[in-house]
Every structure is written in structure tokens, then in C-alpha cells.
Design an enzyme around this catalytic site. Structure first.
Site, short mmCIF file in Angstrom:
data_model
loop_
_atom_site.label_atom_id
_atom_site.label_comp_id
_atom_site.label_asym_id
_atom_site.label_seq_id
_atom_site.Cartn_x
_atom_site.Cartn_y
_atom_site.Cartn_z
N ALA A 66 9.91 -1.78 6.18
CA ALA A 66 8.92 -2.66 6.79
C ALA A 66 7.66 -2.57 5.92
O ALA A 66 7.44 -1.58 5.22
CB ALA A 66 8.64 -2.19 8.20
N GLY A 111 13.14 0.12 7.27
CA GLY A 111 13.63 -1.16 7.79
C GLY A 111 14.66 -1.81 6.88
O GLY A 111 15.52 -2.56 7.35
C1 HXC Z 1 4.71 -2.44 1.44
C2 HXC Z 1 5.64 -1.62 -0.50
C3 HXC Z 1 6.64 -0.94 0.26
C4 HXC Z 1 6.62 -1.06 1.68
C5 HXC Z 1 6.97 -0.54 -1.84
N1 HXC Z 1 5.90 -1.34 -1.77
N2 HXC Z 1 7.43 -0.27 -0.62
N3 HXC Z 1 4.71 -2.37 0.11
N4 HXC Z 1 5.64 -1.81 2.22
N5 HXC Z 1 7.53 -0.50 2.46
C6 HXC Z 1 5.09 -1.87 -2.89
C7 HXC Z 1 4.19 -0.79 -3.48
O1 HXC Z 1 3.03 -0.64 -2.72
C8 HXC Z 1 3.94 -1.37 -4.85
O2 HXC Z 1 2.98 -2.40 -4.74
C9 HXC Z 1 5.25 -2.04 -5.20
O3 HXC Z 1 5.92 -2.24 -3.96
C10 HXC Z 1 6.15 -1.16 -6.07
O4 HXC Z 1 6.30 0.09 -5.43
P1 HXC Z 1 6.02 1.49 -6.15
O5 HXC Z 1 5.79 2.48 -5.09
O6 HXC Z 1 4.99 1.34 -7.22
O7 HXC Z 1 7.44 1.74 -6.87
P2 HXC Z 1 8.12 3.14 -7.22
O8 HXC Z 1 7.12 4.11 -7.75
O9 HXC Z 1 9.31 2.81 -8.05
O10 HXC Z 1 8.62 3.73 -5.82
C11 HXC Z 1 9.62 3.03 -5.09
C12 HXC Z 1 9.71 3.58 -3.64
C13 HXC Z 1 8.30 3.58 -3.01
C14 HXC Z 1 10.26 5.02 -3.69
C15 HXC Z 1 10.70 2.71 -2.89
O11 HXC Z 1 7.75 2.27 -3.17
C16 HXC Z 1 8.29 3.89 -1.55
O12 HXC Z 1 8.41 5.06 -1.15
N6 HXC Z 1 8.09 2.90 -0.69
C17 HXC Z 1 7.95 3.07 0.73
C18 HXC Z 1 9.28 3.34 1.37
C19 HXC Z 1 9.13 3.57 2.88
O13 HXC Z 1 8.43 4.49 3.31
N7 HXC Z 1 9.78 2.73 3.67
C20 HXC Z 1 9.75 2.83 5.12
C21 HXC Z 1 8.65 1.96 5.66
S1 HXC Z 1 8.43 2.16 7.38
P3 HXC Z 1 1.64 -2.41 -5.65
O14 HXC Z 1 0.86 -3.56 -5.12
O15 HXC Z 1 1.01 -1.09 -5.48
O16 HXC Z 1 2.18 -2.62 -7.03
C22 HXC Z 1 9.63 1.23 8.09
C23 HXC Z 1 9.62 1.23 9.60
C24 HXC Z 1 10.63 0.27 10.19
O17 HXC Z 1 10.41 0.62 7.45
C25 HXC Z 1 10.47 0.13 11.68
C26 HXC Z 1 9.59 -1.01 12.10
C27 HXC Z 1 9.67 -1.38 13.54
#
Ligand code: HXC
Length: 260
Positions: A66, A111
Site C-alpha cells: 500500500a 498489500g
Molecule cells: C510508497 C513506495 C513504496 C510504498 C517503494 N516506494 N515502496 N512508495 N509506498 N509501499 C517508493 C520509494 O519511496 C521510492 O520513491 C521508490 O518507490 C523506489 O523505492 P526505493 O526504496 O528507493 O527502492 P529500493 O531501495 O530498491 O527498495 C525497495 C523496497 C523498499 C525494499 C521494496 O522500497 C521498501 O521497503 N518499500 C516499502 C515496502 C513496505 O513496507 N510495504 C508495505 C507497505 S504497508 P522515491 O520517490 O523516494 O524515489 C501495506 C499495508 C497494507 O502494504 C494494508 C492496507 C490496508
């Protein structure tokens, strides 16, 4: 309907939906949800479409979760009053009776993993990585992860994933039963579309009932599931496609389906 955050293509009887925010690793915001719900409603209503594939654009992510930026400033009460992201299960799982496949390329986190698990099955590229890292953000899965992951891989591994937030690679995901098969990254879409075409070439009512029956195994007791299976089998014997299917077998030719 025009879309900004997803791409929708029809390839004969297969609808291909691509999550298309590669700059944000296809993070799922409210607009993506609205567009996906619209695309799935069209897929479901269009009689020419018999199977769908959902994938992510770019080679890095199916969806990295998400959209954290959308969620970070949202007041807590709004998540509850809006019933935040409740649409996914109702509109993508319960309302979609036709089969669909998730083709997971790269990260399927939070998500993203949850949407992949909403599909009827997952085909993963060798580079796929699955995880429920919500705990690291101070929350928990909110779109089915704790429930569907546990049903898919069992308690021990689901606890490990949810409590440590670690990622599972494609090989572990296949070993654990989370994905049905793993293919080389450059063959993922081809393989997923080929599989969808195979399903789309099946008698449509039988495909829908097979899907419903397997889903039922997670929803009901064995006794009730077995009765439902027998009844659906019996219902299918009354279709024109059953008559054609058995006749085609005897005549050593492919069946021609009518969907009735
Ligand atoms: C918004 C995101 C994002 C996310 C990545 N990005 N994941 N933006 N929401 N979930 C964006 C980053 O901010 C960045 O934007 C660009 O994508 C590239 O990501 P990086 O982090 O620079 O890439 P990398 O270093 O290769 O790392 C990849 C990754 C990391 C390991 C996947 O991005 C990450 O940990 N993302 C979050 C994963 C996460 O926690 N997901 C769960 C979310 S909570 P910019 O603008 O900085 O370049 C969820 C709840 C669901 O899903 C339930 C809801 C009801």
C-alpha cells in the site's frame, strides 16, 4: 473508462492488467484500487473475456505495498471511518467469479503480497520476493495477509514472515506452496498469458465452478465442501458443454464450448 495507474489490454479471451506506477514500485494507492475495481468489473461483465492476468510494470516490483506516503499523514480515525481498503476483498475476490492469475515479478510486499494472494494462483519470476513487512511500520497486514498467507504456507512460516517482516524468495515461496510455479524472469508474462489462454480455452462454466469449489475448501467444513462439490458436478452434467466435452473426447477432437 480511461486509466492512469494501470494498463488494461485484451488479448483474445484474456485480460492483461498491469499495475503501472514503476517510479513508486507500483505502490497501491486509492486511485490504483479504484481503477483496478473498474477493470475487474469490466472483465467480469465482458462475455468475451474468460481469464485475467495481473502483473506489475518494470522488472523490479509487482507492488511494494500500500502507498506509505498516502497513509503516513492520514488521521487514524479516517482509516476506520472510510473502512480503508475494504474494497479489495469485496470487489476483487468476492465479485470476480472468473479465474485470474497474479504474475509476480520482483517485490510483492505488504498489500502487494496480499493482492497477489487474492488471485486464484500465483506464477512467480525467479526474482520475485514476497513479504508482509507491515510490522516494521508499526502496523499489521490489513488486506488479508495474516489470513491468506497463513492458509497458504501454514502458521509457522506465516508467523515468521509477519513477526520479522523478512522477505521470502521465489524458491522458498514455491517450496512453501505460496506460488504454483517459478519461471525465468524473461518468460514470466509469456508463461502467465499462456496459462491464462489454457484456462480461457476450457468450458467457461466448468472453469468458474472449479474456482468456486477450490475456494470453498477454505471457507467451509469438509463435509459441506464435499456435498457442494458433488452438487456442482451434477449441475455441470446438465450443461451443453458437458455433452460436447464427452462427445468430443469419444470422437477424438477438441471440444467447442458454448458456455451453457
Ligand atoms: C510508497 C513506495 C513504496 C510504498 C517503494 N516506494 N515502496 N512508495 N509506498 N509501499 C517508493 C520509494 O519511496 C521510492 O520513491 C521508490 O518507490 C523506489 O523505492 P526505493 O526504496 O528507493 O527502492 P529500493 O531501495 O530498491 O527498495 C525497495 C523496497 C523498499 C525494499 C521494496 O522500497 C521498501 O521497503 N518499500 C516499502 C515496502 C513496505 O513496507 N510495504 C508495505 C507497505 S504497508 P522515491 O520517490 O523516494 O524515489 C501495506 C499495508 C497494507 O502494504 C494494508 C492496507 C490496508
Amino acid at each position: 473508462m480511461s486509466y492512469e495507474m494501470i494498463l488494461v489490454e485484451q488479448k483474445a479471451a484474456v485480460t492483461l492488467i498491469t499495475l503501472n506506477r514503476p517510479q513508486a514500485l507500483n505502490a497501491l494507492n486509492s486511485q490504483v484500487l479504484d481503477e483496478l475495481i473498474g477493470a475487474f468489473a469490466r472483465f467480469e461483465a465482458d462475455k468475451s473475456q474468460l481469464c485475467a492476468v495481473v502483473t506489475g510494470s518494470g522488472d523490479k516490483a509487482f507492488a511494494a505495498g500500500a502507498d506509505i506516503k498516502e497513509m503516513s499523514d492520514k488521521p487514524g480515525a479516517a482509516f476506520y471511518s472510510e473502512d480503508f481498503f475494504s474494497g479489495w476483498t469485496d470487489k476483487l475476490v468476492k465479485a470476480v467469479r472468473k479465474p485470474w492469475i497474479a504474475a509476480v515479478n520482483g517485490f510483492a510486499l505488504g498489500g502487494g503480497c496480499e493482492v497477489a494472494m487474492m488471485a486464484d494462483f500465483i506464477i512467480a519470476s525467479e526474482t520475485a520476493k514476497f513479504g508482509q513487512p507491515e510490522i516494521k511500520l508499526g502496523v499489521a497486514p490489513g488486506m488479508g495477509g495474516s489470513q491468506r498467507l497463513t492458509r497458504a504456507v501454514g502458521k509457522s512460516k506465516a508467523m515468521d514472515m509477519c513477526l520479522t517482516g523478512r522477505m521470502m524468495d521465489a524458491a522458498e515461496a514455491e517450496r512453501s506452496g505460496l506460488v504454483s510455479r517459478v519461471v525465468p524472469a524473461d518468460k514470466l508474462l509469456e508463461e502467465a498469458l499462456k496459462t491464462a489462454e489454457t484456462i480461457a480455452a476450457m468450458p467457461p462454466l466448468a472453469a468458474m465452478m472449479n474456482k468456486e469449489l477450490v475456494d470453498m475448501a477454505f471457507e467451509t467444513t469438509l463435509d459441506t465442501g464435499l456435498i457442494m462439490e458433488r452438487r456442482m458436478f451434477q449441475v455441470l452434467t446438465a450443461t451443453e458443454d458437458k455433452v460436447e466435452g464427452m462427445k468430443a473426447f469419444v470422437e477424438k477432437r477438441p471440444g467447442v464450448w458454448k458456455g451453457r
